[in-house]
Design an enzyme around this catalytic site. Structure first.
Site, PDB file in Angstrom:
ATOM      1  N   ARG A   1       0.796  -1.049   0.215  1.00  0.00           N
ATOM      2  CA  ARG A   1      -0.005  -0.204  -0.140  1.00  0.00           C
ATOM      3  C   ARG A   1       0.769   1.212   0.070  1.00  0.00           C
ATOM      4  O   ARG A   1       0.447   2.338  -0.644  1.00  0.00           O
ATOM      5  CB  ARG A   1      -0.973   0.141   1.072  1.00  0.00           C
ATOM      6  CG  ARG A   1      -2.196   1.114   0.997  1.00  0.00           C
ATOM      7  CD  ARG A   1      -3.059   1.035   2.264  1.00  0.00           C
ATOM      8  NE  ARG A   1      -4.264   2.014   2.102  1.00  0.00           N
ATOM      9  CZ  ARG A   1      -4.580   2.721   2.848  1.00  0.00           C
ATOM     10  NH1 ARG A   1      -4.051   2.788   4.252  1.00  0.00           N
ATOM     11  NH2 ARG A   1      -5.743   3.375   2.850  1.00  0.00           N
TER      12      ARG A   1
ATOM     13  N   ILE B   1      -7.215   7.592  -0.862  1.00  0.00           N
ATOM     14  CA  ILE B   1      -7.121   6.188  -1.194  1.00  0.00           C
ATOM     15  C   ILE B   1      -8.033   5.574  -0.356  1.00  0.00           C
ATOM     16  O   ILE B   1      -7.942   5.762   0.817  1.00  0.00           O
ATOM     17  CB  ILE B   1      -5.732   5.756  -0.949  1.00  0.00           C
ATOM     18  CG1 ILE B   1      -5.383   4.155  -1.354  1.00  0.00           C
ATOM     19  CG2 ILE B   1      -5.034   5.964   0.348  1.00  0.00           C
ATOM     20  CD1 ILE B   1      -3.802   3.691  -1.236  1.00  0.00           C
ATOM     21  N   SER B   2      -8.768   4.551  -0.676  1.00  0.00           N
ATOM     22  CA  SER B   2      -9.702   3.669   0.108  1.00  0.00           C
ATOM     23  C   SER B   2      -8.982   3.073   1.228  1.00  0.00           C
ATOM     24  O   SER B   2      -7.705   2.637   1.064  1.00  0.00           O
ATOM     25  CB  SER B   2     -10.391   2.904  -0.695  1.00  0.00           C
ATOM     26  OG  SER B   2     -11.005   3.478  -1.655  1.00  0.00           O
ATOM     27  N   GLN B   3      -9.573   3.016   2.321  1.00  0.00           N
ATOM     28  CA  GLN B   3      -9.366   2.370   3.691  1.00  0.00           C
ATOM     29  C   GLN B   3      -9.046   0.802   3.192  1.00  0.00           C
ATOM     30  O   GLN B   3     -10.106   0.339   2.385  1.00  0.00           O
ATOM     31  CB  GLN B   3     -10.593   2.401   4.577  1.00  0.00           C
ATOM     32  CG  GLN B   3     -10.202   1.681   5.937  1.00  0.00           C
ATOM     33  CD  GLN B   3     -11.833   1.837   6.304  1.00  0.00           C
ATOM     34  OE1 GLN B   3     -12.901   2.514   6.151  1.00  0.00           O
ATOM     35  NE2 GLN B   3     -11.915   1.399   7.634  1.00  0.00           N
TER      36      GLN B   3
END
Ligand code: SAH
Length: 203
Positions: free
Chosen positions: A25, A51-53
């Site tokens: 990530r 940025i998504s969880q």
């Protein structure tokens, strides 16, 4: 991160867990944010987007039931992180981003990481990407008042579409639609979520 935030919160599909463990990530955020890349929260990626969880990326990937031979459409490339995860699960991923800068940056990162089965396009993803349709799974990473008709049309028979539905300030629900053989759709509500809005003008 995977043990605590992904498996610990109920994601059990072994292929999804493997994909989440494999994709770095930190490669999808600015160097100054790398330290926070493995906390379970969204992070800024520029252009007012996030940025998504990680948990939400895993949840959507699991809900979309992505199989190894599947062709997947993602709407809202953002950093490219979810596209990289989907790329490990599917045969091919086509992802569309409305912000030119984000699309370009994501494409560069994906290339560098060797995610060769992921293609990025700059444009309005609410119209899908007709050239590569139909898709076995469609994942929409931005919230809208309803599922756009063009996306439904580009779903294969038996295909799954996962999208946050709801207003900008109102509660959003993650929904899954499944295309039936007879041409109809089933719709399930999977839970409450919070996403940036789906916007149809490109920049
Ligand atoms: N999946 C991304 C999260 C992106 S956040 C990641 O893992 O980083 C949602 C993204 O959807 C934002 O980048 C936003 O610019 C984009 N977006 C919003 N509306 C869109 C549209 N109509 N077409 C394409 N992208 C859109």
């Amino acid at each position: 991160m995977v043990r605590r935030h992904i498996r610990g919160r109920g994601i059990s599909d072994p292929r999804v867990l493997e994909a989440m463990a494999a994709v770095p990530r930190e490669a999808f955020v600015a160097a100054t944010l790398e330290r926070r890349a493995y906390a379970d929260g969204p992070l800024p990626i520029g252009e007012g987007q996030t940025i998504s969880q990680p948990y939400v990326v895993a949840w959507m990937a699991e809900a979309a039931e992505v199989a190894a031979r599947d062709r997947v459409l993602e709407v809202g490339t953002g950093s490219g992180y979810a596209a990289a995860v989907l790329g490990r699960l599917a045969e091919a991923v086509y992802t569309v981003e409305r912000h030119a800068v984000l699309a370009e940056t994501a494409a560069g990162r994906l290339r560098k990481l060797g995610c060769d089965n992921v293609q990025v396009r700059h444009g309005d993803g609410s119209g899908g990407w007709r050239e590569h349709a139909p898709y076995d799974a469609i994942v929409v990473a931005a919230a809208g008042p309803g599922v756009p008709g063009a996306l439904r049309e580009q779903l294969n028979t038996g295909g799954r579409l996962v999208m946050p539905v709801g207003g900008r300030w109102a509660t959003q629900r993650l929904v899954r639609e499944r295309r039936l053989g007879a041409g109809g759709f089933t719709c399930e509500e999977l839970g409450a979520v919070r996403f940036v809005p789906l916007v149809d003008d490109v920049c």
